[in-house]
Motif scaffolding. Structure first.
Motif, PDB file in Angstrom:
ATOM      1  N   MET A   1       6.117  12.908   4.395  1.00 48.82           N
ATOM      2  CA  MET A   1       5.799  11.893   3.773  1.00 48.82           C
ATOM      3  C   MET A   1       3.805  11.498   3.729  1.00 48.82           C
ATOM      4  O   MET A   1       3.339  11.707   3.148  1.00 48.82           O
ATOM      5  N   TYR A   2       3.100  12.384   5.139  1.00 48.18           N
ATOM      6  CA  TYR A   2       1.809  12.617   5.442  1.00 48.18           C
ATOM      7  C   TYR A   2       1.512  13.623   4.287  1.00 48.18           C
ATOM      8  O   TYR A   2       0.384  13.453   3.500  1.00 48.18           O
ATOM      9  N   GLU A   3       1.792  15.010   3.884  1.00 46.14           N
ATOM     10  CA  GLU A   3       1.668  15.539   2.622  1.00 46.14           C
ATOM     11  C   GLU A   3       2.371  15.455   1.824  1.00 46.14           C
ATOM     12  O   GLU A   3       1.216  15.984   1.224  1.00 46.14           O
ATOM     13  N   ARG A   4       2.766  14.901   1.862  1.00 48.73           N
ATOM     14  CA  ARG A   4       3.506  14.367  -0.135  1.00 48.73           C
ATOM     15  C   ARG A   4       2.230  12.525  -0.369  1.00 48.73           C
ATOM     16  O   ARG A   4       2.325  12.028  -1.131  1.00 48.73           O
ATOM     17  N   ARG A   5       1.772  12.471   0.606  1.00 48.50           N
ATOM     18  CA  ARG A   5       1.287  10.942   0.801  1.00 48.50           C
ATOM     19  C   ARG A   5       2.570  10.100   0.276  1.00 48.50           C
ATOM     20  O   ARG A   5       2.241   8.987  -0.944  1.00 48.50           O
ATOM     21  N   ASP A   6       3.616  10.045   1.009  1.00 46.27           N
ATOM     22  CA  ASP A   6       4.771   9.193   0.085  1.00 46.27           C
ATOM     23  C   ASP A   6       4.820   8.003   1.084  1.00 46.27           C
ATOM     24  O   ASP A   6       5.946   8.012   1.781  1.00 46.27           O
TER      25      ASP A   6
ATOM     26  N   LYS B   1       3.785   3.505   1.744  1.00 51.07           N
ATOM     27  CA  LYS B   1       2.955   2.567   1.070  1.00 51.07           C
ATOM     28  C   LYS B   1       2.234   1.795   2.839  1.00 51.07           C
ATOM     29  O   LYS B   1       2.958   2.235   3.977  1.00 51.07           O
ATOM     30  N   THR B   2       0.945   0.715   2.480  1.00 52.59           N
ATOM     31  CA  THR B   2       1.209   0.725   3.582  1.00 52.59           C
ATOM     32  C   THR B   2       0.480  -0.932   3.329  1.00 52.59           C
ATOM     33  O   THR B   2       0.455  -1.599   1.878  1.00 52.59           O
ATOM     34  N   SER B   3       0.540  -1.604   4.596  1.00 49.60           N
ATOM     35  CA  SER B   3       0.290  -2.932   4.066  1.00 49.60           C
ATOM     36  C   SER B   3      -0.398  -3.792   5.883  1.00 49.60           C
ATOM     37  O   SER B   3      -0.456  -2.490   6.573  1.00 49.60           O
ATOM     38  N   GLU B   4      -0.073  -4.916   5.768  1.00 49.21           N
ATOM     39  CA  GLU B   4      -0.209  -5.237   6.850  1.00 49.21           C
ATOM     40  C   GLU B   4       0.598  -6.559   8.237  1.00 49.21           C
ATOM     41  O   GLU B   4       1.235  -7.012   7.234  1.00 49.21           O
ATOM     42  N   LYS B   5       0.520  -6.138   9.108  1.00 47.43           N
ATOM     43  CA  LYS B   5       1.056  -6.928  10.132  1.00 47.43           C
ATOM     44  C   LYS B   5       0.709  -8.538  10.226  1.00 47.43           C
ATOM     45  O   LYS B   5      -0.522  -8.489  10.115  1.00 47.43           O
ATOM     46  N   HIS B   6       1.424  -9.630  11.071  1.00 47.75           N
ATOM     47  CA  HIS B   6       0.808 -10.260  11.420  1.00 47.75           C
ATOM     48  C   HIS B   6      -0.996 -10.790  12.100  1.00 47.75           C
ATOM     49  O   HIS B   6      -1.207 -11.516  11.632  1.00 47.75           O
ATOM     50  N   ASP B   7      -1.122  -9.253  12.116  1.00 48.74           N
ATOM     51  CA  ASP B   7      -2.390  -9.744  13.797  1.00 48.74           C
ATOM     52  C   ASP B   7      -3.334  -8.964  12.661  1.00 48.74           C
ATOM     53  O   ASP B   7      -4.235  -8.150  13.074  1.00 48.74           O
ATOM     54  N   ASP B   8      -3.267  -8.410  11.429  1.00 48.37           N
ATOM     55  CA  ASP B   8      -3.950  -7.741  10.603  1.00 48.37           C
ATOM     56  C   ASP B   8      -4.629  -6.507  10.601  1.00 48.37           C
ATOM     57  O   ASP B   8      -4.784  -5.785   9.752  1.00 48.37           O
ATOM     58  N   SER B   9      -3.325  -5.410  12.343  1.00 49.93           N
ATOM     59  CA  SER B   9      -3.579  -4.220  11.957  1.00 49.93           C
ATOM     60  C   SER B   9      -2.879  -3.456  10.719  1.00 49.93           C
ATOM     61  O   SER B   9      -1.593  -4.038  10.252  1.00 49.93           O
ATOM     62  N   PRO B  10      -2.904  -2.749  10.499  1.00 52.68           N
ATOM     63  CA  PRO B  10      -1.683  -1.470   9.362  1.00 52.68           C
ATOM     64  C   PRO B  10      -0.651  -1.177   9.953  1.00 52.68           C
ATOM     65  O   PRO B  10      -0.249  -0.569  11.161  1.00 52.68           O
ATOM     66  N   VAL B  11       0.397  -1.326   9.182  1.00 50.20           N
ATOM     67  CA  VAL B  11       1.506  -0.851   8.978  1.00 50.20           C
ATOM     68  C   VAL B  11       1.700   0.376   7.723  1.00 50.20           C
ATOM     69  O   VAL B  11       1.660  -0.123   6.713  1.00 50.20           O
TER      70      VAL B  11
ATOM     71  N   THR C   1       4.884   2.084   5.539  1.00 51.20           N
ATOM     72  CA  THR C   1       6.774   3.309   5.515  1.00 51.20           C
ATOM     73  C   THR C   1       6.808   4.143   6.337  1.00 51.20           C
ATOM     74  O   THR C   1       8.375   4.280   7.341  1.00 51.20           O
ATOM     75  N   ALA C   2       5.653   4.742   6.906  1.00 48.43           N
ATOM     76  CA  ALA C   2       6.242   6.291   7.590  1.00 48.43           C
ATOM     77  C   ALA C   2       5.981   5.325   9.214  1.00 48.43           C
ATOM     78  O   ALA C   2       7.090   6.087   9.917  1.00 48.43           O
ATOM     79  N   ASP C   3       5.745   4.377   9.496  1.00 49.22           N
ATOM     80  CA  ASP C   3       5.783   3.894  10.742  1.00 49.22           C
ATOM     81  C   ASP C   3       7.120   3.107  10.664  1.00 49.22           C
ATOM     82  O   ASP C   3       8.135   3.852  12.139  1.00 49.22           O
TER      83      ASP C   3
ATOM     84  N   ILE D   1      -3.273   6.725   8.374  1.00 50.47           N
ATOM     85  CA  ILE D   1      -3.851   6.728   6.274  1.00 50.47           C
ATOM     86  C   ILE D   1      -5.119   7.162   6.147  1.00 50.47           C
ATOM     87  O   ILE D   1      -5.242   7.495   5.145  1.00 50.47           O
ATOM     88  N   ALA D   2      -6.311   7.109   7.406  1.00 52.58           N
ATOM     89  CA  ALA D   2      -7.604   8.041   6.756  1.00 52.58           C
ATOM     90  C   ALA D   2      -7.165   9.120   6.790  1.00 52.58           C
ATOM     91  O   ALA D   2      -8.312  10.511   6.415  1.00 52.58           O
ATOM     92  N   ARG D   3      -6.239   9.957   7.223  1.00 52.40           N
ATOM     93  CA  ARG D   3      -5.443  11.836   6.818  1.00 52.40           C
ATOM     94  C   ARG D   3      -6.643  12.640   7.861  1.00 52.40           C
ATOM     95  O   ARG D   3      -6.814  13.233   7.385  1.00 52.40           O
ATOM     96  N   SER D   4      -7.028  12.022   8.948  1.00 48.31           N
ATOM     97  CA  SER D   4      -8.171  12.886   9.897  1.00 48.31           C
ATOM     98  C   SER D   4      -6.480  13.987  10.886  1.00 48.31           C
ATOM     99  O   SER D   4      -6.945  14.442  11.597  1.00 48.31           O
ATOM    100  N   GLY D   5      -5.670  12.686  10.782  1.00 45.64           N
ATOM    101  CA  GLY D   5      -4.130  14.202  11.615  1.00 45.64           C
ATOM    102  C   GLY D   5      -4.190  14.057  13.609  1.00 45.64           C
ATOM    103  O   GLY D   5      -3.630  13.986  13.841  1.00 45.64           O
ATOM    104  N   ASP D   6      -5.472  12.946  13.857  1.00 46.77           N
ATOM    105  CA  ASP D   6      -5.034  12.335  14.801  1.00 46.77           C
ATOM    106  C   ASP D   6      -4.372  11.578  15.191  1.00 46.77           C
ATOM    107  O   ASP D   6      -4.887  10.032  16.112  1.00 46.77           O
ATOM    108  N   PHE D   7      -2.915  11.781  14.804  1.00 49.94           N
ATOM    109  CA  PHE D   7      -1.641  10.216  15.141  1.00 49.94           C
ATOM    110  C   PHE D   7      -0.899  11.814  15.836  1.00 49.94           C
ATOM    111  O   PHE D   7      -0.393  12.461  15.873  1.00 49.94           O
TER     112      PHE D   7
END
Length: 270
Positions: free
Chosen positions: A19-24, A26-36, A38-40, A92-98
Motif C-alpha cells: 500500500m505504501y509503494e502504490r500510495r494505495d 486513505k488518511t483520516s483523523e481519529k477522535h484525538d486528532d491523530s492520523p490514521v 486505511t493501511a493501519d 504518511i510523510a513517506r520517511s520509511g521510519d514506521f
C-alpha cells in the motif's frame, strides 16, 4: 509463539509496504486528532485475524480496534497488544521510519516483543530471559545497548523525533556533556536503535499508548536497557482504565547516571 509472531509481523509488513509503494491508502483523523490510514486498519485486521487463528483463547488488544471495557480487561491473565503501524505520521510523510509492533503480555508484564521495520527489511525481537535479536537480509545477531567507556562523561547519542520540536526534549537534559541528536521516526524504532547500540537514550513527551512501548520494553530490557516513566519508575500495562502512557524514557547503558542527565518530574503535593 515467538516465531509465529515474527511471521505475522512480516506478513502485515508486506501488506503495508504494498500500500505504501502504490500510495494505495486513505488518511483520516481519529477522535484525538491523530492520523490514521486505511493501511493501519487493514494491517490491524490481518494481525488480529492471524492471532485468533493461532491462539484462539488469548485476547487481542489493538490500537486500531475497539477496546474492551476495563472491567473485562482486568480479568485477562495474558493478551496480545499490537500497534499495526507505529509511526503513522512517518508513513504518511513517506520517511520509511514506521514499524509493526506485536507484544505478548502476561500478568501485566510484556513477555515477548516483535518489531518489524518493513522499509529497513529488519525485524527486532526478544523473549523475556532469552536475549534480544535483530534479523535482516544478511544476518541474525544478538543485540545489546552501547556500553560507554566512561559512562559519566562520554558524549550521549539521543534519538529524537523528526516531527516534533527538539527544544522541549533538550530542555529536560541537565547535563554538561556533549549531546548528539539522532533524528528518526517512530517510538519503537528509536527504542530498537537504542537496543542495538546506535543511540543511548530517548525521551518521549506527549501522548502515547501502551501498544507503543510493550514490544519495545522486552527488546530494550533484554538488550541491557530499560524503559521508565519520567520519574524513573516502571511503565505499567493494563492496570488502569486508561491505556495511555505517561511521558517516558528509553535508557541504554545502565552505568550512566541517568537521573543526573534528565530532569525528573516528581509529583507535587499540596
Amino acid at each position: 509463539m515467538l516465531e509465529t509472531l515474527k511471521a505475522i509481523a512480516k506478513e502485515a509488513g508486506e501488506v503495508i509496504m504494498t500500500m505504501y509503494e502504490r500510495r494505495d491508502y486513505k488518511t483520516s483523523e481519529k477522535h484525538d486528532d491523530s492520523p490514521v490510514t486505511t493501511a493501519d486498519i487493514i494491517a490491524s485486521e490481518l494481525i488480529e485475524d492471524r492471532l485468533k487463528q493461532h491462539f484462539p483463547h488469548i485476547p487481542v488488544l489493538s490500537e486500531e480496534s475497539d477496546h474492551e471495557n476495563y472491567n473485562e480487561r482486568r480479568k485477562w491473565s495474558s493478551y496480545f497488544l499490537i500497534d499495526p503501524i507505529d509511526g503513522t505520521q512517518e508513513f504518511i510523510a513517506r520517511s520509511g521510519d514506521f514499524a509493526v509492533n506485536i507484544a505478548y503480555v502476561s500478568n501485566n508484564e510484556p513477555e515477548m516483543g516483535v518489531i518489524f521495520w518493513p522499509v529497513g527489511e529488519a525485524i527486532y525481537y526478544a523473549e523475556k530471559g532469552r536475549g534480544a535479536y535483530k534479523e535482516d537480509a544478511v544476518e541474525r545477531q544478538k543485540i545489546s545497548v552501547r556500553q560507554l567507556q566512561n559512562p559519566e562523561s562520554d558524549p550521549l547519542i539521543i534519538a529524537i523525533s523528526r516531527r516534533q520540536a527538539r527544544e522541549p526534549v533538550l530542555s529536560r537534559m541537565q547535563t554538561q556533556r556533549d549531546i548528539q541528536p539522532l533524528p528518526t521516526g517512530s517510538c519503537s524504532l528509536k527504542s530498537c536503535f537504542i537496543a542495538e547500540g546506535k543511540a543511548d537514550c530517548f525521551l518521549r513527551l506527549g501522548p502515547t499508548g501502551e501498544w507503543d512501548t510493550a514490544a519495545s520494553q522486552v527488546i530494550v530490557s533484554e538488550a541491557g536497557g530499560r524503559i521508565v516513566n519520567e520519574n524513573f519508575e516502571p511503565i505499567t500495562y493494563n492496570r488502569t482504565v486508561s491505556l495511555l502512557n505517561p511521558n517516558f524514557l528509553v535508557l541504554g547503558d545502565q552505568n550512566v547516571p541517568w537521573e543526573e542527565v534528565f530532569i525528573a518530574r516528581r509529583p507535587r503535593f499540596r
